[in-house]
Write an enzyme that holds these catalytic residues in place. Sequence first.
Site, PDB file in Angstrom:
ATOM      1  N   SER A 117      36.686   4.126  38.635  1.00 56.84           N
ATOM      2  CA  SER A 117      37.216   5.348  38.053  1.00 56.84           C
ATOM      3  C   SER A 117      36.512   5.733  36.751  1.00 56.84           C
ATOM      4  CB  SER A 117      38.730   5.224  37.850  1.00 56.84           C
ATOM      5  OG  SER A 117      39.289   6.450  37.445  1.00 56.84           O
ATOM      6  N   HIS A 118      37.235   5.694  35.648  1.00 56.61           N
ATOM      7  CA  HIS A 118      36.738   6.150  34.355  1.00 56.61           C
ATOM      8  C   HIS A 118      36.092   5.023  33.564  1.00 56.61           C
ATOM      9  CE1 HIS A 118      40.788   4.651  34.112  1.00 56.61           C
ATOM     10  NE2 HIS A 118      40.652   4.411  32.831  1.00 56.61           N
ATOM     11  N   ASP A 284      35.973  12.713  35.527  1.00 60.18           N
ATOM     12  CA  ASP A 284      35.592  11.324  35.274  1.00 60.18           C
ATOM     13  C   ASP A 284      34.642  10.799  36.348  1.00 60.18           C
ATOM     14  OD1 ASP A 284      37.497  11.221  37.308  1.00 60.18           O
ATOM     15  OD2 ASP A 284      38.246   9.260  36.678  1.00 60.18           O
ATOM     16  N   ASP A 286      34.875   9.071  39.157  1.00 61.97           N
ATOM     17  CA  ASP A 286      35.130   9.278  40.584  1.00 61.97           C
ATOM     18  C   ASP A 286      35.778  10.611  40.894  1.00 61.97           C
ATOM     19  OD1 ASP A 286      37.615   8.480  39.444  1.00 61.97           O
ATOM     20  OD2 ASP A 286      38.341   7.844  41.407  1.00 61.97           O
ATOM     21  N   ASP A 288      38.735  12.097  39.889  1.00 58.20           N
ATOM     22  CA  ASP A 288      40.170  12.362  40.032  1.00 58.20           C
ATOM     23  C   ASP A 288      40.844  12.760  38.721  1.00 58.20           C
ATOM     24  OD1 ASP A 288      40.143   9.870  38.835  1.00 58.20           O
ATOM     25  OD2 ASP A 288      41.493   8.916  40.267  1.00 58.20           O
ATOM     26  N   ARG A 289      40.119  12.704  37.605  1.00 52.60           N
ATOM     27  CA  ARG A 289      40.702  13.100  36.318  1.00 52.60           C
ATOM     28  C   ARG A 289      40.009  14.352  35.784  1.00 52.60           C
ATOM     29  NH1 ARG A 289      42.651   7.801  33.073  1.00 52.60           N
ATOM     30  NH2 ARG A 289      43.144   6.502  34.866  1.00 52.60           N
ATOM     31  N   LYS A 386      45.089  12.357  42.656  1.00 51.89           N
ATOM     32  CA  LYS A 386      44.888  13.364  41.622  1.00 51.89           C
ATOM     33  C   LYS A 386      43.502  13.966  41.805  1.00 51.89           C
ATOM     34  CE  LYS A 386      44.235   9.555  38.295  1.00 51.89           C
ATOM     35  NZ  LYS A 386      45.031   8.490  38.925  1.00 51.89           N
TER      36      LYS A 386
END
Length: 561
Positions: A117-118, A284, A286, A288-289, A386
Amino acid sequence: MVASVRVVPTAPIDGQKPGTSGLRKRVKVFQQPHYTENFVQSIFTAMPTPGPLNATIVVGGDGRYFMRDAIHTIISIGAANGISNFIIGKDGILSTPAASALIRKRQADGGIILTASHNPGGPQNDFGIKYNIRNGGPAPESVTDAIYRASCEISEYKVTQLDTKVDLSIVGSQSFDGFSVEIVDPVQDYVELLREIFDFELIRDFRLKNPNFKLLFDALNGVTGPYGKRIFVEELGFSENSSLEQCTPLEDFGGCHPDPNLTYAHTLVERVNREHVDLGAASDGDGDRNMILSHDWFVTPSDSVAVIAHYATECIPYFKSTGIRGLARSMPTSCAIDRVAKAKGITSLFEVPTGWKFFGNLMDAGRLSICGEESFGTGSDHIREKDGIWAIVAWLNIIAYVSQKSSNFSVRSIMLDFYQQYGRNYFTRYDYEEVDADGAEKMITHLRSMAYLEKDGGIIGAVFNGYEVARVDDFEYVDPIDNSISKNQGLRIIFTDSSRIVFRLSGTGSQGATVRIYIERYDDKHIDLDAQVALKPLVDNALNISKLLEFTGRKEPTVIT
């Protein structure tokens, strides 16, 4: 192409317990002998009924270092366990929201998403493997627990030996002995979905009528670069030269921390201020943010989801058609969306623990349309993750709509109009990353001891900087769909005026502990204050009550949002 199966003896490896966001460790951990293979085999062993035999799975990731190696491992072990069809993004690229959408569209039996992710990427940084179920969402605890049990009991894994590696660079189908691999354009299906949700024609018309409007999207060298180019440039007509920043996916994210906040997205923040950008946005690693800001305003994620909920049925075609079935937020997220629900007569309003799986249960039951987490996650029931790009396009749709009614359609004016109607929930979050885990746990234990009246050794009834403590608790959630109970989801100190301080230990890092402190207060009279100034007394209360410095040795947060 001929394939044969080989059985490899192995033994359990400690530390393979996945969370909601999968298993995240340093790359060098995943590169240990048998480590990745053990975990991938455990996923297929624990795959929900009917299991991997003749199943179809989606595979892809955010482009970070070690992703390609992991994909070939997944193909090899998956085929040996009976997977018959692999759907993989070209070059392995597939954003988390796009993966969720693809699982749902193709009615796949699940998916494996390769991302941390982030978190930073590269040989010395982080990697992650996450399993998503048939609804496109993160595996629930029952499945992640089964994966962990399998990892604790594993004695062998099966691998398929191919004459040649699968070519990830060519879109199309490749047939092997007993299974097939379909390489797909990672962007196309997702773009088609967004076209159905938003009013692209309205946004294009707005851009033509307002040629001086400046959009700047920063992918932080993560997976959403190609998505941003296709949507913002090719579909909506914004200039590639002036509207895109760091939009080439890189294995190490260019040495950057791909987390869309004011600290790590500093390149975007600097350009937005320097160039007077009207709408700045970041996603981010991947995808999703998201972060939303302008040259004169930063939109907190809590406010962002509330604003989207406010305008949804007025201007976004998807919600005009479906209506709002319900709204939800994670517990630490500010209560701004609660006020929207009350004003609009939406009785289905949910406060859930941090973790998108809780929203997914409500969506699958038809009880939730729009939701968000203060950790820069915003989304709806169009998928079960998300979705950063979705949130950014939602803001473009709203701005284009407001411009039809008013010449003042800036982000700042939209926010101030919102506060005039609902009041303002001032909100901030302090993150202390890679804190000593023992010290963090002792701090939480100390806070739990305070849920008593002051005369009994607790702090209920005590006054700090003019704020009287009304309640101290550890948030517990009973899922209204499956009746599962989630305990110890965050320590809350709630004051008599409804102001809140929340303490959580986050599980999204790869080592140590991350302490998150959330501070919120409501004001319906003074709506244009600096948030850090407005919240300073409560921030002081949080640090004093928790004794954070004493337990962790940390004087300053890593990130303030």
